[in-house]
Design a protein around this motif. Sequence first.
Motif, PDB file in Angstrom:
ATOM      1  N   VAL A 146       0.847  -1.190   0.000  1.00 58.16           N
ATOM      2  CA  VAL A 146       0.000   0.000   0.000  1.00 58.16           C
ATOM      3  C   VAL A 146       0.884   1.241   0.000  1.00 58.16           C
ATOM      4  O   VAL A 146       1.780   1.382   0.832  1.00 58.16           O
ATOM      5  N   LYS A 147       0.637   2.121  -0.962  1.00 50.52           N
ATOM      6  CA  LYS A 147       1.342   3.413  -1.041  1.00 50.52           C
ATOM      7  C   LYS A 147       2.860   3.235  -0.975  1.00 50.52           C
ATOM      8  O   LYS A 147       3.552   3.939  -0.231  1.00 50.52           O
ATOM      9  N   SER A 148       3.382   2.258  -1.749  1.00 54.65           N
ATOM     10  CA  SER A 148       4.809   1.954  -1.711  1.00 54.65           C
ATOM     11  C   SER A 148       5.406   1.913  -3.109  1.00 54.65           C
ATOM     12  O   SER A 148       4.717   1.651  -4.093  1.00 54.65           O
ATOM     13  N   THR A 149       6.718   2.158  -3.178  1.00 54.51           N
ATOM     14  CA  THR A 149       7.432   2.101  -4.448  1.00 54.51           C
ATOM     15  C   THR A 149       7.337   0.704  -5.046  1.00 54.51           C
ATOM     16  O   THR A 149       7.122   0.527  -6.238  1.00 54.51           O
ATOM     17  N   LEU A 150       7.509  -0.295  -4.205  1.00 57.69           N
ATOM     18  CA  LEU A 150       7.393  -1.687  -4.652  1.00 57.69           C
ATOM     19  C   LEU A 150       5.925  -2.086  -4.596  1.00 57.69           C
ATOM     20  O   LEU A 150       5.434  -2.607  -3.605  1.00 57.69           O
ATOM     21  N   HIS A 151       5.218  -1.816  -5.680  1.00 56.73           N
ATOM     22  CA  HIS A 151       3.763  -1.988  -5.654  1.00 56.73           C
ATOM     23  C   HIS A 151       3.304  -3.304  -6.267  1.00 56.73           C
ATOM     24  O   HIS A 151       2.143  -3.681  -6.119  1.00 56.73           O
ATOM     25  N   SER A 152       4.212  -4.020  -6.951  1.00 57.55           N
ATOM     26  CA  SER A 152       3.827  -5.300  -7.557  1.00 57.55           C
ATOM     27  C   SER A 152       3.883  -6.411  -6.505  1.00 57.55           C
ATOM     28  O   SER A 152       4.964  -6.884  -6.135  1.00 57.55           O
ATOM     29  N   VAL A 153       2.706  -6.825  -6.028  1.00 53.06           N
ATOM     30  CA  VAL A 153       2.652  -7.837  -4.962  1.00 53.06           C
ATOM     31  C   VAL A 153       3.233  -9.175  -5.416  1.00 53.06           C
ATOM     32  O   VAL A 153       4.029  -9.780  -4.688  1.00 53.06           O
ATOM     33  N   PRO A 154       2.893  -9.696  -6.634  1.00 53.72           N
ATOM     34  CA  PRO A 154       3.496 -10.970  -7.068  1.00 53.72           C
ATOM     35  C   PRO A 154       5.024 -10.933  -7.085  1.00 53.72           C
ATOM     36  O   PRO A 154       5.682 -11.904  -6.685  1.00 53.72           O
ATOM     37  N   ASN A 155       5.592  -9.814  -7.541  1.00 51.38           N
ATOM     38  CA  ASN A 155       7.058  -9.695  -7.572  1.00 51.38           C
ATOM     39  C   ASN A 155       7.637  -9.688  -6.157  1.00 51.38           C
ATOM     40  O   ASN A 155       8.662 -10.330  -5.891  1.00 51.38           O
ATOM     41  N   CYS A 156       6.983  -8.961  -5.251  1.00 48.33           N
ATOM     42  CA  CYS A 156       7.460  -8.907  -3.858  1.00 48.33           C
ATOM     43  C   CYS A 156       7.418 -10.296  -3.222  1.00 48.33           C
ATOM     44  O   CYS A 156       8.360 -10.711  -2.531  1.00 48.33           O
ATOM     45  N   GLN A 157       6.317 -11.026  -3.463  1.00 51.74           N
ATOM     46  CA  GLN A 157       6.187 -12.379  -2.908  1.00 51.74           C
ATOM     47  C   GLN A 157       7.302 -13.284  -3.444  1.00 51.74           C
ATOM     48  O   GLN A 157       7.930 -14.035  -2.696  1.00 51.74           O
ATOM     49  N   SER A 158       7.539 -13.197  -4.734  1.00 52.95           N
ATOM     50  CA  SER A 158       8.547 -14.039  -5.385  1.00 52.95           C
ATOM     51  C   SER A 158       9.953 -13.742  -4.851  1.00 52.95           C
ATOM     52  O   SER A 158      10.742 -14.657  -4.591  1.00 52.95           O
ATOM     53  N   ILE A 159      10.257 -12.462  -4.673  1.00 56.23           N
ATOM     54  CA  ILE A 159      11.594 -12.063  -4.208  1.00 56.23           C
ATOM     55  C   ILE A 159      11.819 -12.483  -2.759  1.00 56.23           C
ATOM     56  O   ILE A 159      12.889 -12.970  -2.393  1.00 56.23           O
ATOM     57  N   VAL A 160      10.803 -12.310  -1.921  1.00 55.34           N
ATOM     58  CA  VAL A 160      10.918 -12.729  -0.515  1.00 55.34           C
ATOM     59  C   VAL A 160      11.115 -14.243  -0.439  1.00 55.34           C
ATOM     60  O   VAL A 160      11.965 -14.741   0.301  1.00 55.34           O
ATOM     61  N   LYS A 161      10.351 -14.974  -1.221  1.00 53.18           N
ATOM     62  CA  LYS A 161      10.481 -16.437  -1.250  1.00 53.18           C
ATOM     63  C   LYS A 161      11.899 -16.836  -1.659  1.00 53.18           C
ATOM     64  O   LYS A 161      12.534 -17.689  -1.019  1.00 53.18           O
ATOM     65  N   LYS A 162      12.400 -16.219  -2.718  1.00 49.72           N
ATOM     66  CA  LYS A 162      13.741 -16.551  -3.222  1.00 49.72           C
ATOM     67  C   LYS A 162      14.816 -16.230  -2.175  1.00 49.72           C
ATOM     68  O   LYS A 162      15.758 -17.003  -1.977  1.00 49.72           O
ATOM     69  N   ALA A 163      14.647 -15.090  -1.483  1.00 48.26           N
ATOM     70  CA  ALA A 163      15.632 -14.692  -0.463  1.00 48.26           C
ATOM     71  C   ALA A 163      15.651 -15.675   0.698  1.00 48.26           C
ATOM     72  O   ALA A 163      16.723 -16.029   1.216  1.00 48.26           O
TER      73      ALA A 163
END
Length: 378
Positions: free
Chosen positions: A99-116
């Motif tokens: 919400v109201k963030s630079t990183l607004h793509s939720v699928p991408n955020c989920q994928s990156i957190v999972k990978k990390a």
Amino acid sequence: MTTFKLLATAAMGLESIVANEVKELGYETQTENGKVFFEGNERDIAKTNLWLRTADRVKIIAGEFNAYTFDELFERTKEIEWEKFLPVDAEFPVQGKSVKSTLHSVPNCQSIVKKAIVERLKKAYHRNSFLDETGPRFKIEVSILKDKVQLSIDTSGAGLHKRGYRLDQGEAPLKETLAAALVKLSRWTPDRPFVDPFCGSGTIAIEAAMIGQNLAPGYNRDFDSEEWPWIGQKIWDEVREEAEELANYDQPLNILGTDIDHRMLTIAEENAREAGFADLIQFEQRQVKDFTTTEENGVVVGNPPYGERLGEIEIIEEMIADMGRVFAKHPTWSIYMLSSMGRFETLYGQPATKKRKLFNGFIRTDLFQFWGERSKNK
């Protein structure tokens, strides 16, 4: 024992009630929109899951930081010691919101957190190949608000409103957590009569009975964190034994649920039987205008139909007027009605002593409170 930053999530409008519950269990709290923070150890995770009546979930805060790029999100997530939480075979689905963030793509955020997390665990457990994820479940959420990232692990599994007693329900069921909140807001005590005149599947009456006999709402259900090796079954067994000792099964109750729909009453009776209250809660087919009692100092808590179509609205308006007339004959009774009807007080025939804004799912409602006079006999 390890001290964690914990989070009890709350539906909109219920934050203060959830915070009071957490405090009553012995913890200091900090409250934000929809969130009540506190600190606790492994035993506290089990205890709060078992006892919180009005919270949605209990989560562990694994990490918090600001992130403006996907590289930052990856690296900061990877820095967290996930191996302290997740065993090598952990199943860890990742959900997200932004919400109201630079990183607004939720699928991408989920994928990156999972990978990390995968990269961190492979290094910690000296694995070169993939992780098979066949073990206990650790549901992870990445929540980003105004570029602040919060990574949490859900300890509850199914939402805490799933007590395990509701075998069936009507078309517009009230969540068990909201039903419990309504009972708590009424300040009802088990020595007083309690009535829900729109009982539907019996949720409010059953939650009142659980409160009246001090039964832990999560006693008869499972939680994801029960399977976590670092909490252990011994802690869960101890917390459940303690809950059993605190239960007051001998507390007599005077609880009545009424409804005009005989099919819903059958469902309510089945749900009450499943909850262990078959002989303690009475259910009767009755319209609210037929309410009558010789008792005093009772409490009425209800969630009357809201109505969406014109014909329905007219019927409900007439019903609210009937309610006002019939309850006026019992001045020592306190009435608590959850309604989306803006003209409720006008139709009821008197102004509410107090109103409280609440949300029934996504429906904006008010809890109209009409406090009774104390009878001279009390």
